[in-house]
Design a protein around this motif. Structure first.
Motif, PDB file in Angstrom:
ATOM      1  N   LEU A  97      60.425 -18.318 -63.092  1.00  0.00           N
ATOM      2  CA  LEU A  97      61.534 -19.065 -63.673  1.00  0.00           C
ATOM      3  C   LEU A  97      62.840 -18.680 -62.998  1.00  0.00           C
ATOM      4  CD1 LEU A  97      62.806 -20.724 -66.140  1.00  0.00           C
ATOM      5  CD2 LEU A  97      63.106 -18.488 -67.193  1.00  0.00           C
ATOM      6  N   MET A 145      66.727 -19.515 -64.144  1.00  0.00           N
ATOM      7  CA  MET A 145      67.509 -20.197 -65.172  1.00  0.00           C
ATOM      8  C   MET A 145      68.988 -19.958 -64.932  1.00  0.00           C
ATOM      9  SD  MET A 145      66.861 -19.848 -69.216  1.00  0.00           S
ATOM     10  CE  MET A 145      65.614 -21.029 -69.595  1.00  0.00           C
ATOM     11  N   SER A 146      69.774 -20.964 -65.221  1.00  0.00           N
ATOM     12  CA  SER A 146      71.213 -20.808 -65.047  1.00  0.00           C
ATOM     13  C   SER A 146      71.772 -20.043 -66.257  1.00  0.00           C
ATOM     14  CB  SER A 146      71.862 -22.178 -64.941  1.00  0.00           C
ATOM     15  OG  SER A 146      71.932 -22.746 -66.222  1.00  0.00           O
ATOM     16  N   GLY A 169      71.453 -21.609 -69.567  1.00  0.00           N
ATOM     17  CA  GLY A 169      70.146 -21.863 -70.166  1.00  0.00           C
ATOM     18  C   GLY A 169      69.451 -23.091 -69.606  1.00  0.00           C
ATOM     19  N   GLN A 170      69.938 -23.555 -68.468  1.00  0.00           N
ATOM     20  CA  GLN A 170      69.301 -24.719 -67.858  1.00  0.00           C
ATOM     21  C   GLN A 170      68.226 -24.222 -66.891  1.00  0.00           C
ATOM     22  OE1 GLN A 170      71.993 -26.695 -65.293  1.00  0.00           O
ATOM     23  NE2 GLN A 170      70.670 -28.476 -65.013  1.00  0.00           N
ATOM     24  N   VAL A 171      67.058 -24.836 -66.959  1.00  0.00           N
ATOM     25  CA  VAL A 171      65.974 -24.412 -66.073  1.00  0.00           C
ATOM     26  C   VAL A 171      66.226 -24.972 -64.675  1.00  0.00           C
ATOM     27  CG1 VAL A 171      63.511 -24.524 -65.611  1.00  0.00           C
ATOM     28  CG2 VAL A 171      64.330 -24.334 -67.957  1.00  0.00           C
ATOM     29  N   ARG A 200      62.921 -16.399 -73.423  1.00  0.00           N
ATOM     30  CA  ARG A 200      64.190 -16.975 -73.027  1.00  0.00           C
ATOM     31  C   ARG A 200      65.184 -15.819 -72.994  1.00  0.00           C
ATOM     32  NH1 ARG A 200      67.786 -21.351 -74.742  1.00  0.00           N
ATOM     33  NH2 ARG A 200      69.460 -20.702 -73.361  1.00  0.00           N
ATOM     34  N   THR A 236      67.094 -14.886 -64.795  1.00  0.00           N
ATOM     35  CA  THR A 236      68.160 -15.664 -65.403  1.00  0.00           C
ATOM     36  C   THR A 236      69.466 -15.210 -64.772  1.00  0.00           C
ATOM     37  OG1 THR A 236      66.921 -15.668 -67.442  1.00  0.00           O
ATOM     38  CG2 THR A 236      69.230 -16.322 -67.579  1.00  0.00           C
TER      39      THR A 236
END
Lengths: 953, 440
Positions: free
Chosen positions: B185, B187-188, B191-193, B293, B438
């Protein structure tokens, strides 16, 4: 007990001790000693003195010991050829051993001993092993043929091993097939012209069957070999593709990449509207993406290849942008490659995402990577207009970080953005000017100076800024100096009143105090312009600049095509043709993508690349490489009777068959959407596109007669152009290689040259001169090599020739001595031109005149020749000859023989008459007879040679 | 083709050197060129392929051992790297970890292997299963083999089923299937994938007698949809999986799988190697269950202080437990001190790694946990801002984040008297974090 102890014996007298141990009676001790010897060999000690003692250990039934001795032999045999003979007996004996593993071991090792005397003894055992009952032995023997060929190619051919090897392609065991293919491919590479592999639909079928069954490595050998095959038509191409696509799911990345290579190549031949074409495109994307989850080294290889694929067929990966996002822990080489591909895939649809990523990367640690990221932002701005504004603001943000190299890189790209979108973003100039002091790299300084000069009228203190640079003028690099000179002249032209002093200062600095000729020249030119005609100066210096192109760093199309043929190999990793890094003859042969052929037409030539498109409107090749040589091939083709391109226009130049006509015809047929019209022009050199019209007149008459004679002959053929040959090898000319040929196009004789720079330095200032020659050939203009030729670059030049130069009879008659000069030296070579070049278009004699002339020329001037093995009927022959301006005047059929009467006129006015006899009745008799009559009998031989060449091609 | 192969230790001393072709010139020169230009290079290596004086060197590194392949020709580069990896696998299968000591201890064996699996630079059969039948550390097996045994060896090495020998017998026929996934993953901070994918492997351990024919089935969307259309609904698939089927972007198979059959029918059939091997790899990007997350909050308080707050949320069934959870929060290079408070697990500032490492042993689904830290910074005059590397996470969960389910693995052996029902089968799912980052 471990083996590492063998590495630690470094005492003096070691060799002596080893010798004693090797001669020991105890087997264990012997083995220990040999192990010590091998360990010493590995770390680089010279243990060759032990040769006889080690070889003595060879006669053993201990396999491990035997293998160690063999290893030793492979290393030292070359330095002790006489002693190596001692080993032969054991090898020969081992090749008869009941154990297949030992037989294979013997033949494998024997091939690695590169001693001439041994190779002689190798032949018999090898012959047996090639036909061994055990596949393990056969597969080893197959590779051994390649080894032997490397040592003594002649021997392999004489012994008939190549044929045996070819037979192995039909072997029942897939691994034997794979190794035979590998060996043959390698041998074929060193004989570019031999038709060794002789791929045909049957053998291809065998390979495809073996493909499903052999090891991963074998699959690679077979796929790499398949890639060299040229399918006959789109149907065959499709069926091969269908059988290769399952390989895309193989776990071995090399299998996948080789399969991609085959597919990318054969796809060229598929019609784009075919459903299968779309399916194939879709199938290619997932495996390419999967390659990116392999180990980093393989990722790197994959990315370099994807970079090529994306340039060739952007549609495959256009939706896969995200997978190329850089991961924090990627090795730097993976990061840089990903970045490159991201820019290539950037489009309006994904630009927002890309920009956000690039901005992120610009804050990373690695300086090279950051620079490239900044540069990438600029390239996005230039590529996607909609994003330009956002890119500029991103760049401004980055400039605010004040990180020195980021700022400099940003300024360099902003300069390009200004060039691309004039009068749009100049508001940022103020911000740029703030950073003037921090610029320490020449490229950034030059960019900044360019900006100041270009927009001098909007920058209040432009004169002060430029003046500040002027202080250290002599310490600047040339790039900056030149830019500064131009910028100040621009400034002066825009604000003449305040800057007179400044401009004088820079002009004197450039012209009087500088050692650099470029700088001085530019200075003088400005000075003179300004002093004689300021208005003209304004027009010159402040002229509107051409827009810069959108795509930068694109690989030149012909190179790209070649690299696509080398997917997966080192060439694709280096992005260089193999000839650039491989020595000797291997891999120097250039590979090309096939062009499309409709399945309705058949073409004879099986060679890669020579198959070119058919003649229909739809089937015209969709890719035309910008090089002229493909065009040559296109026209050399035995085009089968045309599959009609619509009704032939009665007066159109299309039917007349001159080269240029076909070019023009294609052009107009396709409305230029072949994307190659400009390229075609380049291929023709100086021949303008309007030629067809002007040609109608001289050839029209002949054409009419021709049709009378032939009774509805199909499309006439292009004139014969011999293939290019190397005239001047690079070895003899300090790295300059010249190959070429001659052609007559639309009445203009052309010398077509390929210049290749194989040296390390740039070549410039090319010029050419001819010695006096038999027909007064001379260059009609200078040699048009406009840009410098950089290392490994190749250019095609075509030089129009006139026939009004000084004359001197040469031996042979068609010999031409040429001198070529460049910045390095002057080189001389001689070449022979086909005399057909000199045959003019109005060489058709009236029948009456022909008869009279024939009688008039004395019989001793008549020469007779035979052309063997020519399967042409008289119409076809007549057509072929006609294309080279050998005109048939009359035809007579006598006793199953067709007699053609022909006339030729040379450029110097000499007439040559000929009579050609073709046996029509007897299909087995394929020789043609030709009688040539001419007042100057010297030319007869040349004329005959040229007729033969024309008819046989 | 490959001209030679060298193995070096970290100091650049040669441990193994085998030359296959004369064109690479003097052995000593080639060996030294690589040492000087790559191993001892002043700068970090910028490419795994190096061209030195028209000679190309391919290298991979395993711990501190360098393997380098040398060539002068336009070889298949992908093949060379695949071969080098394979070489590592083979060596590991024979003597374990690739280390200087192990290589020195087994140098005779390595030479023997190199002689067998690379002939004139062409890779040959390199399946350990096959190699172990005739290259043994005792090296004397050759003499005691019967003629039948010998020809069996050669036919296996060269044969169509080079990965399995005949005549394998087990009292208990058993197989183990592990579905191992690593979920990746990026992620920004919002919280944007940015990108997410699962790369999975199906690893099989088979202890089966004879030459069994196997067929493997999973909830592949293409297969299920096809079956659904045909009117045959697969009840098993429906009842055991929450999602009915998953879209597989791409998959690759062990060489035992018949690729043409997969291409035409999308069925996975094969005769398995004996013991442990990787049956397939696959990649999915759609409908991935992201097990965790990470919500970061970094605040700069003046020039000498940073406040960091990170929340992690587990996003799977409450009945399942994630294990070995580790969150790594990078800290700037000029950090002078860190105070950490966490609700669960243990957190420590590791100065040598420039990170706060927060470890939680176990965590159930649908829970959340938080850590906050105050980072004191030394004042610097470095103009460049801290690059803020992403926060990364490690974990292990007992399900497949892609949603993949094994539907069946059928075993057929017609010659021996055991049937599919007699085989004991075990299936296990493990989801691990790949690169799970992240940005903050």
């Amino acid at each position: 007990m471990t083996d590492s102890k063998y590495f630690t014996t470094t005492k003096k007298g070691e060799i002596f001790e080893l010798k004693a141990e090797l001669n020991s009676d105890k087997k264990e001790k012997k083995k220990e000693a040999v192990k010590k010897v091998i360990a010493s060999m590995t770390v680089g000690k010279d243990v060759s003195a032990l040769f006889p003692d080690v070889v003595n250990c060879m006669q053993t039934d201990n396999l491990e010991l035997k293998k160690l001795v063999y290893l030793y032999l492979m290393n030292y045999a070359k330095s002790q050829p006489d002693m190596a003979i001692m080993a032969v007996n054991t090898f020969v004996k081992d090749c008869e051993d009941p154990n297949p593993l030992i037989r294979a071991l013997a033949v494998r090792t024997m091939g690695c001993i590169r001693v001439d005397k041994i190779t002689e003894y190798l032949c018999e055992p090898l012959r047996k092993c090639l036909k061994d009952e055990d596949p393990y032995v056969r597969k080893t023997a197959a590779v051994c043929v390649a080894k032997l060929h490397d040592i003594n190619a002649q021997l392999v051919e004489d012994q008939g091993f190549l044929d045996t090897l070819k037979d192995l392609i039909s072997d029942s065991n897939p691994m034997v097939v794979a190794n035979a293919v590998a060996a043959l491919s390698e041998i074929a590479e060193s004989h570019p012209n031999s038709n060794l592999l002789d791929l045909n639909p049957q053998s291809i079928n065998k390979l495809l069957t073996a493909l499903n069954e052999c090891t991963e490595w074998g699959q690679i050998f077979i796929l790499d070999c398949l890639a060299n095959y040229a399918p006959r038509d789109d149907r065959e191409s499709q069926s091969i593709c269908e059988r290769v696509t399952p390989r895309l799911s193989h776990a071995n990345s090399a299998v996948v990449l080789s399969a991609v290579k085959v597919l990318m190549k054969f796809m060229e031949m598929l019609p784009k509207d075919l459903d299968y074409y779309g399916t194939l495109l879709k199938k290619l994307a997932p495996p390419l993406v999967t390659l990116l989850s392999a180990e980093p080294e393989l990722q790197y290889v994959a990315l370099r290849n994807i970079n090529l694929i994306v340039q060739k067929r952007p549609e495959i990966l256009k939706h896969e942008m995200k997978v190329f996002f850089v991961k924090y822990n990627d090795p730097i080489y993976v990061k840089l490659e990903k970045l490159d591909i991201m820019i290539r895939l950037a489009s309006q649809a994904n630009i927002a995402q890309v920009l956000a990523e690039l901005k992120e990367y610009a804050t990373e640690v690695d300086v090279d990577f950051v620079r490239k990221a900044v540069r990438a932002i600029g390239r996005c701005a230039i590529k996607v207009e909609q994003s330009a504004e956002r890119c500029v603001s991103t760049l401004l943000d980055l400039i605010q970080t004040k990180v020195n190299y980021v700022v400099q890189e940003a300024i360099v790209v902003i300069k390009d953005i200004f060039r691309k979108y004039p009068n749009k973003y100049e508001s940022v100039i103020a911000t740029l000017c703030e950073n003037l002091d921090s610029l320490d790299e020449p490229e950034a300084r030059a960019a900044m100076i360019w900006i100041v000069g270009e927009y001098a009228e909007r920058i209040d203190n432009a004169d002060e800024l430029l003046e500040s640079f002027l202080e250290g003028f002599h310490d600047e690099s040339t790039q900056v100096q030149l830019q500064l000179l131009t910028a100040i002249v621009k400034l002066f032209l825009k604000k003449p009143t305040e800057t007179q002093e400044l401009v004088q200062q820079v002009l004197s600095l450039a012209t009087q105090d500088s050692d650099n000729p470029d700088l001085r020249d530019r200075g003088y030119i400005y000075w003179r312009l300004l002093s004689t005609d300021p208005v003209a100066a304004k027009e010159v210096v402040l002229a509107e600049k051409p827009l810069i192109s959108e795509e930068t760093d694109l690989i030149e199309p012909t190179l790209l095509e070649e690299l696509i043929c080398h997917i997966g190999t080192l060439a694709s990793v280096y992005h260089k043709p193999p000839s650039a890094f491989v020595e000797g003859s291997r891999g120097v042969m250039h590979k090309r993508l096939p062009a499309r052929t409709g399945s309705g037409e058949s073409t004879e030539s099986p060679d890669v690349g020579t198959i070119a498109g058919g003649s229909g409107t739809e089937t015209a090749p969709s890719i035309i490489p910008s090089q002229g040589d493909l065009l040559g091939d296109l026209l050399n083709l035995d085009l089968a009777p045309p599959t009609t391109t619509g009704p032939p226009p009665p007066t159109s130049g299309m039917q007349m068959g001159g080269m240029d006509l076909l070019g023009g015809g294609l052009d107009s047929l396709l409305g230029g959407d072949i994307g190659g019209s400009a390229a075609m022009g380049a291929g023709f050199g100086a021949v303008p596109a309007v030629m067809p019209a002007s040609l109608n007149a001289p050839m029209g008459g002949g054409l009419g007669d021709l049709f009378d004679l032939g009774g509805g002959v199909g499309m006439p053929l292009g004139a014969y152009i011999p293939p290019k040959t190397v005239w001047l090898p690079a070895m003899k000319a300090k790295g300059l290689e010249i190959s070429g040929t001659f052609a007559r196009r639309a009445g203009v004789i052309q010398m077509e040259l390929t210049l290749t720079n194989k040296a390390m330095s740039v070549m410039t200032d090319f010029a050419i001169q001819f010695n006096r020659n038999s027909f007064g050939l001379a260059p009609a203009g200078p040699l048009q090599v406009l840009s410098p030729l950089s290392p490994n670059q190749t250019i095609e030049v075509s030089l129009p020739l006139s026939t009004v130069g000084p004359v001197m009879k040469m031996e042979p008659l068609n010999n031409l001595q040429v001198a070529v000069k460049n910045n390095i030296d002057v080189f001389y070579f001689s070449c022979q031109y086909p005399i057909s070049m000199l045959f003019v278009e109005d060489g058709k004699m009236e029948r009456q005149v022909f008869l009279a002339t024939w009688k008039d020329i004395p019989n001793e001037n008549e020469s007779q020749f035979q052309i063997k093995d020519c399967h042409l009927n008289s119409d076809a022959a007549s057509n072929k000859l006609q294309a080279s301006n050998i005109f048939t005047i009359a035809k007579r059929t006598v006793e199953g023989q067709d007699m053609l009467y022909m006339s030729i006129k040379l450029s110097n006015g000499i007439w040559v008459l000929a009579e050609l006899r073709v046996q029509t009745g007897n299909p087995n008799y394929t020789d043609l007879e030709i009688s040539v009559k001419c007042r100057a009998p010297e030319v007869s031989q040349c004329v005959f040679q040229c007729c033969e060449a024309v008819l046989k091609n | 083709m490959i001209g030679g192969l060298f193995i070096y230790n970290h100091k650049g001393e040669v441990l193994i050197s085998r030359v296959y072709r004369d064109d690479i010139g003097n052995r000593r020169h080639a060996v030294d060129a690589f040492r000087v230009n790559v191993i001892h290079a002043r700068q970090q290596v910028r490419s795994p392929v190096t061209n030195i004086a028209r000679t190309s060197f391919f290298h991979v590194k395993r711990s501190n051992i360098w393997l380098a392949a040398v060539t002068k020709q336009n070889v298949n580069a992908a093949m060379v790297f695949e071969f080098l990896y394979k070489m590592c696998d083979v060596m590991a299968a024979y003597f374990g970890k690739i280390s200087e000591e192990n290589i020195k201890n087994n140098f005779v064996l390595i030479y023997e292997l190199l002689d067998e699996i690379l002939d004139f630079g062409y890779p040959q059969n390199s399946e350990t299963g096959a190699l172990k039948t005739f290259i043994t550390q005792q090296g004397i097996k050759g003499q005691h083999q019967t003629k039948e045994e010998q020809s069996q060896i050669t036919s296996q090495v060269t044969g169509q089923i080079g990965w399995r020998r005949e005549g394998i017998k087990y009292r208990r026929n058993e197989l183990f299937l592990d579905v191992l996934e690593s979920v990746n993953l990026l992620m920004s901070p919002q919280g944007q994938v940015l990108s997410a994918h699962v790369s999975g492997r199906v690893v099989m351990k088979s202890y089966l007698s004879g030459m069994p024919e196997c067929k493997f089935g999973m909830n592949d969307k293409i297969v299920i949809d096809k079956a659904g259309k045909g009117g045959v609904t697969d009840d098993v698939a429906k009842s055991t999986t929450g999602k009915q089927s998953i879209a597989i972007d791409d998959c690759t198979f062990n060489q035992c799988v018949r690729l043409s059959k997969f291409d035409s029918e999308r069925s996975i059939s094969f005769i398995p190697p004996d013991g442990e091997y990787e049956l397939m790899r696959y990649r999915t990007t759609k409908d991935i269950i992201l097990p965790f997350r990470v919500i970061p909050l970094v605040r700069e308080v003046g020039r000498t202080k940073l406040e960091v707050k990170v929340v992690i949320k587990s996003n799977f069934k409450p009945s399942l437990l994630a294990q070995k959870i580790e969150v790594r929060i990078p800290t700037p290079l000029n950090t002078s001190g860190v105070q950490v408070i966490c609700m669960k697990g243990k957190a420590k500032y590791k100065a040598s790694e420039n990170a706060i490492v927060w470890k939680i042993k176990r965590m159930a689904g649908m829970k959340e946990s938080q850590i906050s830290a105050e980072i004191e910074l030394l004042p610097t005059n470095d103009k460049k801002k801290w690059a803020r590397p992403p926060i990364s996470m490690n974990f292990e969960v007992p399900f497949a984040p892609s949603g993949l389910k094994v539907r069946y693995l059928k075993v057929f052996e017609s010659k021996l008297n055991y049937s599919d029902h007699d085989v004991i089968k075990w299936v296990r799912y493990i989801g691990r974090s790949g690169i799970y980052e992240t940005r903050c």
